[in-house]
Design an enzyme around this catalytic site. Structure first.
Site, PDB file in Angstrom:
ATOM      1  N   LYS A   1       0.825  -1.208   0.000  1.00  0.00           N
ATOM      2  CA  LYS A   1       0.000   0.000   0.000  1.00  0.00           C
ATOM      3  C   LYS A   1       0.862   1.263   0.000  1.00  0.00           C
ATOM      4  CE  LYS A   1      -3.406   1.557   3.177  1.00  0.00           C
ATOM      5  NZ  LYS A   1      -4.445   1.237   4.107  1.00  0.00           N
ATOM      6  N   SER A   2       1.884   1.299   0.865  1.00  0.00           N
ATOM      7  CA  SER A   2       2.743   2.483   0.959  1.00  0.00           C
ATOM      8  C   SER A   2       3.426   2.770  -0.372  1.00  0.00           C
ATOM      9  CB  SER A   2       3.826   2.270   2.025  1.00  0.00           C
ATOM     10  OG  SER A   2       3.259   2.058   3.284  1.00  0.00           O
TER      11      SER A   2
ATOM     12  N   ARG B   1      -9.184  11.988  12.345  1.00  0.00           N
ATOM     13  CA  ARG B   1      -7.750  11.795  12.575  1.00  0.00           C
ATOM     14  C   ARG B   1      -7.001  13.124  12.478  1.00  0.00           C
ATOM     15  NH1 ARG B   1      -5.918   6.644   9.110  1.00  0.00           N
ATOM     16  NH2 ARG B   1      -4.022   6.954  10.314  1.00  0.00           N
TER      17      ARG B   1
ATOM     18  N   SER C   1       7.626   9.185  12.223  1.00  0.00           N
ATOM     19  CA  SER C   1       6.474   9.079  11.321  1.00  0.00           C
ATOM     20  C   SER C   1       6.937   9.187   9.883  1.00  0.00           C
ATOM     21  CB  SER C   1       5.453  10.185  11.601  1.00  0.00           C
ATOM     22  OG  SER C   1       4.487  10.234  10.560  1.00  0.00           O
TER      23      SER C   1
ATOM     24  N   GLN D   1       4.993   9.213   7.382  1.00  0.00           N
ATOM     25  CA  GLN D   1       4.078  10.094   6.649  1.00  0.00           C
ATOM     26  C   GLN D   1       4.497  11.553   6.776  1.00  0.00           C
ATOM     27  OE1 GLN D   1       0.071   9.271   7.900  1.00  0.00           O
ATOM     28  NE2 GLN D   1       0.092   7.194   7.087  1.00  0.00           N
TER      29      GLN D   1
ATOM     30  N   ASP E   1       1.680  -1.061  12.044  1.00  0.00           N
ATOM     31  CA  ASP E   1       0.358  -1.512  11.596  1.00  0.00           C
ATOM     32  C   ASP E   1       0.107  -2.994  11.870  1.00  0.00           C
ATOM     33  OD1 ASP E   1      -0.575   0.935  10.662  1.00  0.00           O
ATOM     34  OD2 ASP E   1       0.423   0.696   8.736  1.00  0.00           O
TER      35      ASP E   1
ATOM     36  N   LYS F   1      -4.885   5.715  15.259  1.00  0.00           N
ATOM     37  CA  LYS F   1      -5.010   5.104  13.932  1.00  0.00           C
ATOM     38  C   LYS F   1      -6.485   5.148  13.511  1.00  0.00           C
ATOM     39  CE  LYS F   1      -0.809   3.791  12.756  1.00  0.00           C
ATOM     40  NZ  LYS F   1      -0.243   4.149  11.435  1.00  0.00           N
TER      41      LYS F   1
ATOM     42  N   ARG G   1      -6.458   1.427  18.415  1.00  0.00           N
ATOM     43  CA  ARG G   1      -6.211  -0.004  18.216  1.00  0.00           C
ATOM     44  C   ARG G   1      -5.814  -0.730  19.502  1.00  0.00           C
ATOM     45  NH1 ARG G   1      -3.447   0.356  12.177  1.00  0.00           N
ATOM     46  NH2 ARG G   1      -5.443   0.356  11.067  1.00  0.00           N
TER      47      ARG G   1
ATOM     48  N   ARG H   1      -7.766  -3.287   9.790  1.00  0.00           N
ATOM     49  CA  ARG H   1      -6.792  -4.183  10.425  1.00  0.00           C
ATOM     50  C   ARG H   1      -7.380  -4.889  11.647  1.00  0.00           C
ATOM     51  NH1 ARG H   1      -2.645  -3.395   7.153  1.00  0.00           N
ATOM     52  NH2 ARG H   1      -2.097  -1.261   6.591  1.00  0.00           N
TER      53      ARG H   1
END
Length: 439
Positions: A22-23, A123, A168, A170, A320, A347, A351, A399
């Site tokens: 995905k990334s 988020r 991070s 991102q 993740d 997330k 989670r 997830r």
């Protein structure tokens, strides 16, 4: 809301291939969309999150088409030549798309409004808004730094040296992408290493980028006003998706499964390291390099797992994968302790508490701390949940849904999930692959 019960399972056998990473899929579409010329992408993950990135890049002027054989062909708009989108950029459920796209646009003289679904709109985006504001972009976000959020890019933007307050990938990627169209050199200082797909792939697309060490910290420098060249990208299988099958084959007795073409980038493969520490039998077949990324086929056989104390230093390389690691820990012998997981609370869902609640419902012995879980394993005995028909709340989190599906395979009476629709955001073929492996 489609509910589904995952029943005790036959061994997982045969071979399967998980969808593309995905990334890497997000970045391939973005960087190809910024290159001048035509790029081809094979193995792209075609989940809803990645399709949101494709749709956004089209609005910014890239031509993106999928050919019948599954290859994606991208004619890029060029760094500095993006178009102002005519309507809001709908990022669906994808935090990665949103944060990277904000970086991309922060150094272009255009305005854009970002919107998303209910989960994404809760988020926080301040962690990218802060550094991008230092570079000259302005933001009008909803309360708490959430979506909807309007961005006005700066041209020219100002290069900065930014030390990440938390590890991070991102945020790092957002700043580096803003640096692509910023005159001068933009630097990011990383206190702990995070996934490095952005650095590997930007280099492949022709950006001038240097990674150095300074007092044990990584410093990534990108030279602005870059010209990206097109390239062909082969996307390796997503280790986050493979993790569900690695754990399932490890805990379902009699399993012997080969998962093909799994990306094993060391900044992502922490789950394999930790499972091996627990005693998992994971063999790497035909290791190779594809598009700058290490890849192998993984043969996973059932093994008796033992509880471990997970080193918090490994958290960024498997952030993740903790929900499914918690499931492995619930079946292990002894106690597994995890710490340093504060990031999991922001997330798609919280989670830590959602998995604590879900696993307890399924019959595991779990204690929740502020920054992690302590799990007392069954020593391989099946999970024995509450006898009523209570179903696990997945909280719109793909997830959580897939992790608890795996727990159902090693339960006495099955585990019922309230909603399996979120699985489509990252792994549309998950249930089919699971049924094929266990039939």
């Amino acid at each position: 809301m489609p509910s589904h019960t995952f029943q005790p399972s036959a061994p997982l056998t045969g071979r399967l291939r998980v969808p593309g990473d995905k990334s890497i899929s997000h970045r391939a579409l973005m960087f190809a969309g910024l290159a001048v010329g035509q790029s081809r992408i094979t193995g792209l993950l075609e989940g809803e999150d990645v399709l949101a990135t494709a749709a956004a890049m089209r609005q910014l002027g890239a031509r993106i088409e999928r050919s019948e054989d599954g290859t994606w062909i991208v004619d890029g708009a060029g760094v500095g030549s993006l178009l102002e989108p005519k309507q809001a950029l709908d990022m669906g459920n994808s935090g990665t798309s949103t944060r990277l796209m904000m970086g991309l646009l922060a150094s272009h003289a255009i305005s854009a409004t970002f919107i998303g679904d209910a989960s994404l709109s809760g988020r926080p985006m301040n962690r990218v808004i802060d550094p991008l504001s230092q570079m000259g972009a302005t933001f009008e976000a909803s309360p708490g730094g959430t979506l909807p959020c309007m961005l006005r890019g700066a041209s020219p933007a100002v290069p900065i040296t930014y030390r990440l307050p938390v590890a991070s990938a991102q945020v790092k990627s957002a700043v580096l992408l803003a640096g692509l169209n910023t005159p001068g050199i933009t630097r990011v200082i990383e206190p702990a290493p995070t996934r490095d797909h952005t650095e590997r792939m930007l280099t492949g697309f022709g950006a001038k980028l240097e990674v150095t060490e300074d007092n044990g910290e990584r410093v990534i420098a990108i030279h602005g006003e870059a010209d990206l060249k097109p390239m062909d990208v082969v996307v390796p299988g997503d280790p986050s998706s493979a993790a569900f099958f690695i754990v399932a084959a490890s805990i379902v007795p009699g399993s012997d499964l080969v998962i093909e073409n799994v990306g094993l980038n060391p900044t992502r493969a922490g789950i394999v390291t930790v499972l091996r520490q627990m005693g998992a039998d994971i063999e790497e077949l035909s290791p190779r390099e594809v598009g700058g990324e290490p890849v192998a086929d993984l043969r996973v056989r059932h093994a008796r797992l033992k509880g471990v104390d997970v080193d918090p230093a490994i958290v960024p390389s498997m952030v993740d994968e903790f929900p499914v690691l918690f499931v492995a820990a619930a079946l292990a012998e002894g106690t597994t302790r995890t710490t340093g997981l504060e990031e999991l609370r922001v997330k798609e869902s919280d989670r830590i508490s959602v998995m604590a609640e879900a696993l307890t419902l399924a019959g595991a012995r779990v204690e929740e701390q502020e920054d992690g879980l302590t799990i007392h394993g069954t020593g391989g005995e099946p999970l024995h949940g509450t006898p009523d028909s209570a179903s696990v709340a997945t909280r719109l989190d793909h997830r959580i849904a897939m992790s608890m599906a795996v727990s159902g395979l090693v339960s006495r009476d099955g585990v019922r999930l309230d909603d399996i629709a979120p699985i489509a955001t990252s792994f549309p073929s998950f249930i089919d692959l699971l049924e094929n492996a266990t039939s």
